[in-house]
Design a protein around this motif. Structure first.
Motif, PDB file in Angstrom:
ATOM      1  N   GLU A  98       0.896  -1.254   0.049  1.00 25.38           N
ATOM      2  CA  GLU A  98       0.106   0.031   0.101  1.00 25.38           C
ATOM      3  C   GLU A  98       0.993   1.269   0.054  1.00 25.38           C
ATOM      4  O   GLU A  98       0.502   2.088  -0.837  1.00 25.38           O
ATOM      5  N   GLU A 132       2.287   1.791  -3.395  1.00 24.15           N
ATOM      6  CA  GLU A 132       0.972   2.275  -4.366  1.00 24.15           C
ATOM      7  C   GLU A 132       0.800   3.691  -4.136  1.00 24.15           C
ATOM      8  O   GLU A 132       0.444   4.469  -4.991  1.00 24.15           O
ATOM      9  N   PRO A 164       4.529   6.016  -5.743  1.00 26.93           N
ATOM     10  CA  PRO A 164       5.020   5.267  -6.885  1.00 26.93           C
ATOM     11  C   PRO A 164       6.543   5.692  -7.236  1.00 26.93           C
ATOM     12  O   PRO A 164       7.043   4.796  -7.770  1.00 26.93           O
TER      13      PRO A 164
END
Length: 80
Positions: A43, A46, A49
């Motif tokens: 997570e 994500e 990035p």
């Protein structure tokens, strides 16, 4: 383990010299804050990035080496 200078950058012109993942503007502290809050590594990656998995894993490996060092007392004294 990768050299610290290849993982973390400290530059007065980037976030006032706060340690960031090299090549990004993401503070290293952000990784630990996310993990403390129960956010998974996936997570975190994500959400940020520009940070590579290798960079994040290398920082965690570095932290592990620091806190499990036989010379941990010296580290505590230096940080105080």
């Amino acid at each position: 383990m990768e050299a610290v200078k290849n993982i973390i950058s400290i530059d007065a012109e980037v976030l006032g010299g706060q340690p960031v993942f090299k090549g990004t503007r993401v503070p290293v502290e952000t990784l630990f804050m996310h993990l403390e809050q129960g956010v998974s590594l996936n997570e975190f990656l994500e959400d940020f990035p520009t940070v590579t998995r290798q960079q994040a894993v290398s920082v965690l490996e570095l932290a592990e080496k620091l806190v499990t060092s036989k010379n941990i007392q010296k580290l505590y004294e230096a940080a105080a």
